[in-house]
Design a protein around this motif. Structure first.
Motif, PDB file in Angstrom:
ATOM      1  N   HIS A 132       0.826  -1.206   0.000  1.00  0.00           N
ATOM      2  CA  HIS A 132       0.000   0.000   0.000  1.00  0.00           C
ATOM      3  C   HIS A 132       0.864   1.261   0.000  1.00  0.00           C
ATOM      4  O   HIS A 132       1.977   1.276   0.523  1.00  0.00           O
ATOM      5  CB  HIS A 132      -0.887   0.035   1.238  1.00  0.00           C
ATOM      6  CG  HIS A 132      -2.133  -0.777   1.115  1.00  0.00           C
ATOM      7  ND1 HIS A 132      -3.088  -0.549   0.151  1.00  0.00           N
ATOM      8  CD2 HIS A 132      -2.591  -1.824   1.849  1.00  0.00           C
ATOM      9  CE1 HIS A 132      -4.079  -1.410   0.300  1.00  0.00           C
ATOM     10  NE2 HIS A 132      -3.809  -2.195   1.323  1.00  0.00           N
ATOM     11  N   SER A 133       0.309   2.327  -0.561  1.00  0.00           N
ATOM     12  CA  SER A 133       0.894   3.664  -0.428  1.00  0.00           C
ATOM     13  C   SER A 133      -0.101   4.515   0.345  1.00  0.00           C
ATOM     14  O   SER A 133      -1.206   4.085   0.646  1.00  0.00           O
ATOM     15  CB  SER A 133       1.178   4.268  -1.801  1.00  0.00           C
ATOM     16  OG  SER A 133      -0.027   4.398  -2.526  1.00  0.00           O
ATOM     17  N   GLY A 134       0.303   5.735   0.675  1.00  0.00           N
ATOM     18  CA  GLY A 134      -0.576   6.597   1.460  1.00  0.00           C
ATOM     19  C   GLY A 134       0.066   6.971   2.778  1.00  0.00           C
ATOM     20  O   GLY A 134       1.288   6.925   2.936  1.00  0.00           O
ATOM     21  N   ASN A 135      -0.776   7.302   3.766  1.00  0.00           N
ATOM     22  CA  ASN A 135      -0.273   7.734   5.071  1.00  0.00           C
ATOM     23  C   ASN A 135      -0.849   6.898   6.205  1.00  0.00           C
ATOM     24  O   ASN A 135      -1.080   7.400   7.307  1.00  0.00           O
ATOM     25  CB  ASN A 135      -0.624   9.215   5.306  1.00  0.00           C
ATOM     26  CG  ASN A 135       0.007  10.123   4.284  1.00  0.00           C
ATOM     27  OD1 ASN A 135       1.215  10.062   4.058  1.00  0.00           O
ATOM     28  ND2 ASN A 135      -0.791  10.977   3.663  1.00  0.00           N
ATOM     29  N   TYR A 136      -1.085   5.633   5.950  1.00  0.00           N
ATOM     30  CA  TYR A 136      -1.686   4.771   6.950  1.00  0.00           C
ATOM     31  C   TYR A 136      -0.657   3.817   7.536  1.00  0.00           C
ATOM     32  O   TYR A 136       0.465   3.715   7.050  1.00  0.00           O
ATOM     33  CB  TYR A 136      -2.858   3.997   6.338  1.00  0.00           C
ATOM     34  CG  TYR A 136      -3.797   4.908   5.588  1.00  0.00           C
ATOM     35  CD1 TYR A 136      -4.608   5.801   6.263  1.00  0.00           C
ATOM     36  CD2 TYR A 136      -3.836   4.900   4.189  1.00  0.00           C
ATOM     37  CE1 TYR A 136      -5.451   6.656   5.583  1.00  0.00           C
ATOM     38  CE2 TYR A 136      -4.677   5.760   3.505  1.00  0.00           C
ATOM     39  CZ  TYR A 136      -5.490   6.637   4.210  1.00  0.00           C
ATOM     40  OH  TYR A 136      -6.315   7.481   3.522  1.00  0.00           O
ATOM     41  N   SER A 137      -1.052   3.098   8.594  1.00  0.00           N
ATOM     42  CA  SER A 137      -0.103   2.224   9.277  1.00  0.00           C
ATOM     43  C   SER A 137       0.397   1.091   8.389  1.00  0.00           C
ATOM     44  O   SER A 137       1.483   0.561   8.610  1.00  0.00           O
ATOM     45  CB  SER A 137      -0.760   1.636  10.538  1.00  0.00           C
ATOM     46  OG  SER A 137      -1.919   0.884  10.196  1.00  0.00           O
ATOM     47  N   ASN A 138      -0.389   0.714   7.394  1.00  0.00           N
ATOM     48  CA  ASN A 138       0.035  -0.369   6.500  1.00  0.00           C
ATOM     49  C   ASN A 138       0.538   0.143   5.149  1.00  0.00           C
ATOM     50  O   ASN A 138       0.660  -0.618   4.191  1.00  0.00           O
ATOM     51  CB  ASN A 138      -1.133  -1.345   6.261  1.00  0.00           C
ATOM     52  CG  ASN A 138      -2.305  -0.696   5.543  1.00  0.00           C
ATOM     53  OD1 ASN A 138      -2.447   0.522   5.541  1.00  0.00           O
ATOM     54  ND2 ASN A 138      -3.153  -1.511   4.948  1.00  0.00           N
ATOM     55  N   SER A 139       0.838   1.446   5.085  1.00  0.00           N
ATOM     56  CA  SER A 139       1.322   2.039   3.824  1.00  0.00           C
ATOM     57  C   SER A 139       2.836   1.864   3.713  1.00  0.00           C
ATOM     58  O   SER A 139       3.592   2.838   3.740  1.00  0.00           O
ATOM     59  CB  SER A 139       0.944   3.515   3.754  1.00  0.00           C
ATOM     60  OG  SER A 139      -0.443   3.693   3.832  1.00  0.00           O
ATOM     61  N   TYR A 140       3.257   0.613   3.559  1.00  0.00           N
ATOM     62  CA  TYR A 140       4.691   0.326   3.563  1.00  0.00           C
ATOM     63  C   TYR A 140       5.406   0.901   2.345  1.00  0.00           C
ATOM     64  O   TYR A 140       6.600   1.179   2.405  1.00  0.00           O
ATOM     65  CB  TYR A 140       4.905  -1.188   3.644  1.00  0.00           C
ATOM     66  CG  TYR A 140       4.339  -1.789   4.901  1.00  0.00           C
ATOM     67  CD1 TYR A 140       4.853  -1.438   6.146  1.00  0.00           C
ATOM     68  CD2 TYR A 140       3.271  -2.676   4.858  1.00  0.00           C
ATOM     69  CE1 TYR A 140       4.327  -1.970   7.311  1.00  0.00           C
ATOM     70  CE2 TYR A 140       2.738  -3.211   6.020  1.00  0.00           C
ATOM     71  CZ  TYR A 140       3.272  -2.851   7.236  1.00  0.00           C
ATOM     72  OH  TYR A 140       2.741  -3.376   8.398  1.00  0.00           O
ATOM     73  N   PHE A 141       4.688   1.071   1.237  1.00  0.00           N
ATOM     74  CA  PHE A 141       5.289   1.626   0.030  1.00  0.00           C
ATOM     75  C   PHE A 141       4.939   3.110  -0.137  1.00  0.00           C
ATOM     76  O   PHE A 141       4.938   3.627  -1.253  1.00  0.00           O
ATOM     77  CB  PHE A 141       4.848   0.837  -1.195  1.00  0.00           C
ATOM     78  CG  PHE A 141       5.622  -0.447  -1.406  1.00  0.00           C
ATOM     79  CD1 PHE A 141       6.704  -0.761  -0.603  1.00  0.00           C
ATOM     80  CD2 PHE A 141       5.272  -1.336  -2.416  1.00  0.00           C
ATOM     81  CE1 PHE A 141       7.429  -1.939  -0.786  1.00  0.00           C
ATOM     82  CE2 PHE A 141       5.997  -2.515  -2.617  1.00  0.00           C
ATOM     83  CZ  PHE A 141       7.074  -2.805  -1.798  1.00  0.00           C
ATOM     84  N   GLY A 142       4.659   3.786   0.954  1.00  0.00           N
ATOM     85  CA  GLY A 142       4.240   5.174   0.887  1.00  0.00           C
ATOM     86  C   GLY A 142       5.295   6.136   0.367  1.00  0.00           C
ATOM     87  O   GLY A 142       4.963   7.220  -0.098  1.00  0.00           O
ATOM     88  N   ASN A 143       6.587   5.751   0.429  1.00  0.00           N
ATOM     89  CA  ASN A 143       7.662   6.643  -0.018  1.00  0.00           C
ATOM     90  C   ASN A 143       8.331   6.186  -1.308  1.00  0.00           C
ATOM     91  O   ASN A 143       9.356   6.760  -1.706  1.00  0.00           O
ATOM     92  CB  ASN A 143       8.721   6.787   1.083  1.00  0.00           C
ATOM     93  CG  ASN A 143       8.210   7.575   2.268  1.00  0.00           C
ATOM     94  OD1 ASN A 143       7.433   8.511   2.117  1.00  0.00           O
ATOM     95  ND2 ASN A 143       8.632   7.186   3.465  1.00  0.00           N
ATOM     96  N   LEU A 144       7.778   5.196  -1.970  1.00  0.00           N
ATOM     97  CA  LEU A 144       8.385   4.724  -3.214  1.00  0.00           C
ATOM     98  C   LEU A 144       8.416   5.812  -4.283  1.00  0.00           C
ATOM     99  O   LEU A 144       9.269   5.787  -5.172  1.00  0.00           O
ATOM    100  CB  LEU A 144       7.632   3.493  -3.747  1.00  0.00           C
ATOM    101  CG  LEU A 144       8.340   2.145  -3.541  1.00  0.00           C
ATOM    102  CD1 LEU A 144       8.598   1.882  -2.075  1.00  0.00           C
ATOM    103  CD2 LEU A 144       7.524   1.003  -4.170  1.00  0.00           C
TER     104      LEU A 144
END
Length: 213
Positions: A132-144
Motif C-alpha cells: 500500500h501507499s498513502g499515510n496509513y499504518s500499513n502504507s509500507y510503500f508510501g515513499n516509493l
C-alpha cells in the motif's frame, strides 16, 4: 433592633444565599454537561475518522490481479518468520515478507509477494511484491514515489543478499490487471503500489539484479 426586622433580614439573606448557590450549582452542571458532550463528540469523531480511513485504505489498495482474494486478519497463532527482507537504502526502508502460501502474505497487513512471482534465487525470475501507499499504518510503500532510475534495492533471502537497480518506472491503469515490462533474460524485482495523488493508476518499478553477496 426590632426582632421582626432581624428575622426579615435573615430570611432575605437565606434567600440570597440560596439563589447564589443555585447559580453556582447550575454553572457547575452546565460545565460538566459540556465536558461530557465534548468527550462524546471526540469519541464519535475518532470512530468516524477510523471508518473513513478504512474506506480510504480499501480505495487505495493496489489492483494487480483480476480479483484479490479476501483473507481474514492474521491471528497471533499464525505467527511465522519472514522468508526475506526487502531494503531500499535511499528511503530508509526495511521490511520483511512471508512465503507465498502464508496467511500473513496479505497486502492488507504486510507486503505481499504475488503467486505469479519467483523467489530471488530463481535464475531469470521476477520477484513481484506489492504494498500500500498513502499515510496509513500499513502504507509500507508510501515513499516509493521518491525513487528514481538508478536507485538500488536489495533482498536478503536464504543467507544471500540480492542487489537490484531500478531501470524503469511507469504507470498503468488500475483496472484489475497490471502489465509488467521487463527483460526476461535477466533476474528482476518488480515493486507495485498505487500512484501518489492519483487513485486511477498504479506505479510499477522494474529493477534488474546487479549482484549477489
Amino acid at each position: 433592633m426590632d426582632k421582626r426586622n432581624l428575622k426579615t433580614r435573615i430570611f432575605i439573606g437565606v434567600i440570597l444565599v440560596g439563589i447564589g448557590l443555585s447559580f453556582l450549582i447550575n454553572d457547575f452542571l452546565v460545565e460538566r454537561r459540556e465536558r461530557v458532550f465534548s468527550s462524546m463528540n471526540l469519541e464519535l469523531t475518532e470512530l468516524m475518522l477510523a471508518d473513513t480511513n478504512q474506506e480510504q485504505n480499501e480505495v487505495s489498495t493496489p489492483t494487480v490481479t483480476a480479483q484479490e482474494e479476501i483473507t481474514p486478519e492474521p491471528q497471533p497463532s499464525d505467527y511465522e518468520t519472514y522468508i526475506g527482507i526487502l531494503e531500499i537504502p535511499k528511503i530508509g526502508f526495511s521490511k520483511g515478507f512471508y512465503k507465498k502460501e502464508s496467511s500473513l502474505n496479505n497486502v492488507k497487513f504486510n507486503l505481499k509477494i504475488l503467486p505469479q512471482s519467483n523467489y530471488p534465487d530463481e535464475d531469470k525470475g521476477n520477484v513481484i511484491i506489492i504494498g500500500h501507499s498513502g499515510n496509513y499504518s500499513n502504507s509500507y510503500f508510501g515513499n516509493l514515489y521518491q525513487l528514481e532510475t538508478g536507485d538500488t534495492a536489495s533482498i536478503s533471502y536464504n543467507n544471500k543478499k540480492y542487489i537490484y537497480k531500478i531501470v524503469n518506472i511507469y504507470t498503468d491503469i488500475k483496472d484489475g490487471t497490471v502489465t509488467i515490462y521487463r527483460d526476461e533474460t535477466k533476474s528482476c524485482l518488480t515493486l507495485i503500489t498505487c500512484t501518489k495523488d492519483d487513485e486511477t493508476t498504479q506505479t510499477i518499478y522494474i529493477l534488474e539484479r546487479i549482484s549477489v553477496e
